[in-house]
Design a protein around this motif. Structure first.
Motif: not given
Lengths: 368, 365, 349
Positions: B101-102, B104-106, B108-109, B253-254, B257
């Motif tokens: 989810r994080l 850099r590949n659009w 994959v994200r 993910r949270a 971040l």
């Protein structure tokens, strides 16, 4: 079965340049092909998609059948959506009498009318709107759905079914469990040891057991606890179980909101001479609930999904009627279509609710 | 709170307690009267009665004449098995999707995003039944099994894996390998990766000492030999793991971040590669934030394992609220037992996770 | 097969005699029944039936309940309340059925449920009359090339949980020292689907349910019934709560009225005509022209006439549900006693 947190949105770096082609090229370079590993990943994903998506498209759309009225119509080799189409009324209304289905439709329209002011972000008298939604609307809907007064034909609750039953269950459960959850959350934060112990005991008991056992208990064990001659409608029993169960989850969500209210607010209210109940009702809870809205929405989404469990204790919700329809001798062999349809219906409802929750969360974050 | 509860409030709480106790007494009284009226007793003595049914999938032996109590043990083991498998898979899957989810590949994200949204917004029960009916039941019959490497077979009856036939020293070597592995883990501060050499050698010796592979083969109606992984287990496991993985992905993910950006930049400036930054700097810190929400996901998995009843997986709810209740006619007792066991498992799991939480918190500081 | 039928016939006659006479011997005072009073007060009978299985009880495309069990419910409502549609049907799962009855949520349970010693004694339930005699039957794919039950050693059979079926299989395994594996399902939908997909080698249930299951297979012709049944005779019938003999009696005699109608050759079509001043004393009793049979049951004397007119006789109902117009199951044990079957009843005088 409670949800995780509603996630923050990640903003990819984006630079707009003059000229769409140039912009697209730079976007591709920045987002898909910036390093060797990323390029490899991109190629892998594209290859996988090329493998999976075309057959899926052929099954679901290109070779699928939607027309016709019997299974003989389905010979395209793809999905047989005819099966779903001819049974749409069953899936939406269950065995609710066809002549009275307008009452269900009207109830849904009323729900939309009453819910709109509550859900709008800028409403002046939200308190009044909420009050109407949880008092006047349920009364109107109950009259419409159950009938038996004003010349409306009575419809037994065991004729209710399909998606309509899921919505009814979800609405009643939310309306019942939220107030109870607020009381429990206040109890859990109370300085009175007995109240706190009771609240903690109640909350942890329900949160520790699976919903299925709770529903089963409502079906099998609750009648034993009622005096002789008293019997509760089985839908009502399931609703009571769902309300008690979800109240425990709501309580934890509201407690999270209560913890977000700065203690100074309570002190200020106390110094103004407000009593405990008025202080909670006028100062603390409005703030706590506002903070808790996204989490409450998450709980509602979870709850809506969990209404499918009533199919295991013999109520004909959407999943229940789909399963029943699957064993109709005239329409055998379409389990995938049936379950995909049920999943899609729930997805539409839940995704809309989740999206609403995320929007509120962003607004809250911006307001802080 | 600055205000101490008033005397009236303190008196009121005892009234509340009295009211709750009164309600409880009334309910118990009514239930007792109802039970008497139906000539039914209350008690757990029936657990020692002979249970006359078969449990299709089990981890320990089950014979004719075994008691309901042993049936209970078998079901609890089945519940724990599927829960443990799902917890492992959901954690691994959630970690992977959370990191995706994080990315850099659009692409994959967004694939990760689609997965999370699809799974989180459809009912778990529908997913489990979907895996069972729409996916696993489309596999071919036993006579047309797919043959997989090492002689494993896959068909509508399940996945049949070959097993090692034990040789003379296999058991002893396996025990030694386990001891060595435990020692290596205990002394990992001092030994580091070197500690793994001995267990690895022992494990290799253990494999070498085996007398050969017992491959599954079609015999009579079913495949015999090897270990059967029934589709009921797979469907329930897949449903539980994927569902929880989507929620865990958001937790991961949270948490990532929440790790300060400065930490990442500092690590990168030390010359660590992105993967190293993730593994050595970001994840250990994120773990601390993750443990409490992870606990609640693990508890959800355990509780949701009762949905196995819908796909014929013989877990606690299915066997106890079904067969046992119907054969013994003891509603109250079976439901009390069910709830008590789930409550106990839940409380033990949260106690364990709390202990772990304290430990990671201490190690971190 | 004949041996079984003979044995079953004897048991059935014995059972009918016991059920019939033991019950009526105690019947001194006319009905004073809390359940009957409640039904009359409510103006509606609440009948617990199956959640949906062809033959016994299921909702057709229009949402109307159909089936053998359903017909009995309607007949009771017709006798007590004078209208066959004053019934509320509650679909019950096999797990909850007896709890729901004991709690008083339903007045009577007619849900393809087997009569057993345990249910009669330990569960505190009365067993008024049997509307379907069957035995636990096995259905397997023809392609398995199995002709007899013992050959199923090592096979896996799909079963519904919360039933007597599991126990029967366990007993059979032990008695014959073989191993028929079971896979336990919560709901028939999943069990049928699993059998059809080949997850199991066969499906087992009572004969009527297996016929229903076969009707939902993709290719019903690919499946066959094994000749053996296990667990002895399986009498399926209604259950009532103990402690309300008058109600139990009424439920029982409603079934017997449907049998009597068949014996007397009364059908739905001609019931009204034949009730016009008949000479035959049996007919006069049946139509309530002589005697006070209805009063003794706590209903009016035209109760049996209404049942014959609105529901039909037992044979008609069987034909529409399990017989030629339904699942195509031969009448077999459910023939009247004078046709070699087990459906028998006490005399009316």
């Amino acid at each position: 079965m409670s949800g995780g947190s509603v996630a923050m949105r990640l903003k990819p770096p984006r630079e707009r340049r003059a000229g769409t082609a140039a912009w697209a090229a730079s976007w591709l370079r920045a987002n898909l092909f910036d390093t060797w590993t990323n390029t490899l990943l991109t190629l892998l994903v594209v290859a996988a998609a090329a493998l999976i998506l075309p057959p899926l498209w052929r099954w679901g759309v290109a070779h699928a059948t939607l027309s016709g009225t019997t299974r003989a119509a389905c010979r395209g080799g793809g999905a047989c959506w005819t099966f779903i189409r001819v049974r749409l009324p069953l899936f939406f209304y269950g065995h609710y009498p066809a002549a009275a289905r307008w009452r269900v439709d009207l109830s849904f329209v009323l729900l939309a009318v009453f819910a709109a002011p509550v859900l709008r972000t800028r409403t002046r008298r939200r308190g009044l709107a909420v009050l109407l939604l949880v008092t006047l609307f349920p009364a109107l809907a109950a009259v419409l759905l159950a009938g038996g007064v004003f010349g409306l034909m009575p419809v037994e609750t065991n004729a209710w079914g399909g998606l309509m039953l899921d919505v009814v269950i979800a609405f009643v459960t939310v309306a019942g469990s939220l107030p109870l959850g607020v009381l429990l959350a206040l109890g859990r934060r109370s300085h009175l040891p007995v109240v706190r112990a009771l609240a903690i005991g109640f909350i942890e008991l329900w949160r520790g057991v699976p919903l299925l056992t709770v529903l089963f208990m409502s079906a099998v064990m609750v009648p034993l606890f009622l005096p002789q001659g008293v019997s509760l409608d089985r839908l009502v029993r399931a609703l009571v179980a769902l309300i008690l169960f979800n109240a425990a989850y709501m309580a934890e969500v509201v407690r999270g909101g209560l913890q977000g209210v700065p203690p100074g607010q309570q002190e200020a209210a106390f110094s103004l001479g407000l009593g405990w109940w008025r202080m909670q009702a006028l100062v603390v809870l409005p703030q706590a609930l506002r903070i808790a809205v996204p989490a409450i929405v998450n709980t509602v989404v979870d709850l809506f999904k969990d209404t499918t469990l009533v199919s295991i204790v013999g109520l004909a919700d959407l999943l229940g009627v789909v399963s029943q329809a699957l064993k109709d001798p005239a329409w055998l062999g379409f389990p995938t279509e049936g379950y995909v349809f049920a999943a899609a219906m729930f997805f539409v409802c839940c995704f809309a609710m989740s999206a609403y929750g995320r929007r509120i969360e962003r607004q809250l974050a911006a307001g802080r | 709170m600055s205000s101490r509860p008033s005397r009236r409030a303190r008196a009121g709480q005892w009234l509340l307690l009295a009211a709750v106790a009164g309600c409880a007494w009334y309910l118990a009284h009514t239930a007792a009267a109802n039970l008497r009226r139906h000539d039914m007793g209350f008690g757990f003595g029936f657990l020692l009665d002979h249970a006359n049914f078969d449990i299709p999938f089990r981890l320990i032996a089950w014979h004719d004449g075994d008691t309901y109590l042993r049936a209970l043990l078998l079901c609890v083991l089945n519940t724990l098995l599927v829960s443990a498998l799902a917890i492992v898979a959901a954690t691994a899957g959630g970690l992977l999707v959370g990191i995706m989810r994080l990315s850099r590949n659009w692409l994959v994200r967004h694939i990760a995003l689609v997965f999370v949204e699809l799974v989180r917004n459809t009912p778990q029960l529908v997913q489990i039944i979907f895996w069972y009916v729409a996916v696993l039941q489309t596999l071919p019959g036993p006579r047309q099994s797919f043959v997989l490497p090492l002689g494993a077979l896959l068909n509508v009856r399940g996945l049949y894996l070959p097993v090692l036939r034990a040789g003379d020293f296999t058991g002893a070597l396996a025990a030694l390998a386990a001891v060595a592995l435990a020692a290596a883990l205990l002394l990992r501060r001092r030994l580091g990766a070197r500690g793994l050499i001995a267990p690895a050698l022992l494990a290799a010796a253990c494999l070498a000492s085996a007398a050969g592979l017992q491959r599954p083969a079609l015999r009579g109606f079913n495949v015999a030999g090897g270990v059967q992984v029934p589709p009921e287990l797979v469907a329930l496991w897949a449903g539980l793991s994927l569902y929880a993985a989507a929620f865990i992905a958001e937790i991961v993910r949270a948490a990532i971040l929440a790790v300060e950006r400065g930490q990442r930049e500092a690590a990168a400036s030390l010359g660590l590669r992105p993967a190293q930054v993730l593994r050595r700097v970001v994840l250990p810190q994120a773990l601390r934030v993750m443990v409490p929400p992870l606990t609640s996901q693990y508890l959800n998995i355990i509780k949701s394992s009762s949905l196995g009843a819908a796909v014929a997986y013989p877990e606690l709810f299915q066997i106890f609220a079904g067969t046992v209740l119907n054969q013994s006619g003891r509603e109250v007792e079976t439901i009390v037992i069910l709830m008590a066991i789930f409550l106990a498992i839940s409380l033990l799991t949260s106690a364990g996770m709390n202990w772990y939480n304290r430990r990671v918190a201490l190690v971190g500081h | 097969m004949t041996g079984i039928v003979k044995r079953a016939a004897m048991i059935g006659a014995l059972a009918a005699a016991l059920l019939g006479f033991a019950g009526s011997a105690r019947a001194q005072a006319p009905a004073d029944s809390p359940t009957l009073k409640a039904v009359k007060g409510r103006g509606q009978l609440v009948c617990g039936v199956d959640t949906g299985i062809p033959g016994y009880a299921y909702q057709d495309a229009g949402g109307t309940w159909q089936g053998l069990d359903v017909a009995w419910c309607r007949a009771i409502a017709d006798a007590v309340l004078g209208a066959p549609d004053k019934v509320k049907f509650i679909g019950t799962t096999s797990k909850e059925r007896f709890s729901v009855l004991k709690s008083g949520e339903i007045d009577v349970l007619i849900r393809d449920s087997e009569y057993s010693f345990i249910r009669n004694t330990q569960l505190g339930l009365d067993e008024p009359a049997v509307n379907f005699y069957t035995g636990q039957t096995f259905m397997v794919r023809k392609s398995l090339n199995v002709a007899h039950l013992p050959e199923l050693n090592g096979a896996t059979i799909c079963v519904l949980t919360g039933t007597t079926l599991e126990t029967n299989i366990a007993d059979y395994n032990r008695a014959h020292n073989i191993k028929i594996n079971t896979l336990l399902f919560e709901r028939p939908e999943e069990a049928f689907a699993a059998a059809d997909a080949g997850r199991c080698d066969g499906y087992t249930d009572d004969g009527g349910s297996v016929a229903a299951a076969r009707s939902t297979m993709k290719r019903p012709g690919d499946w066959m019934f094994l000749p053996e049944t296990i667990g002895g005779l399986e009498p399926l019938g209604a259950f009532t709560r103990q402690g309300d003999e008058a109600w139990t009696r009424l439920v029982k005699w409603v079934h017997f009225a449907m049998l009597e109608a068949e014996i007397l050759g009364i059908t739905r079509a001609d019931a009204m005509d034949r009730a016009k001043d008949p000479k035959d004393p049996d007919l006069r009793r049946f139509f309530g022209l002589d005697g006070d049979f209805g009063k003794l049951l706590g209903v009016d004397n035209q109760w049996a006439l209404r049942i014959a007119r609105d529901i039909g006789n037992y044979g008609e109902v069987y034909e529409a549900t399990f017989g030629g117009s339904g699942l195509g199951l031969p009448r077999g044990m459910n023939n009247l006693f004078d046709h070699g079957g087990l459906q028998a009843l006490p005399t009316w005088h």
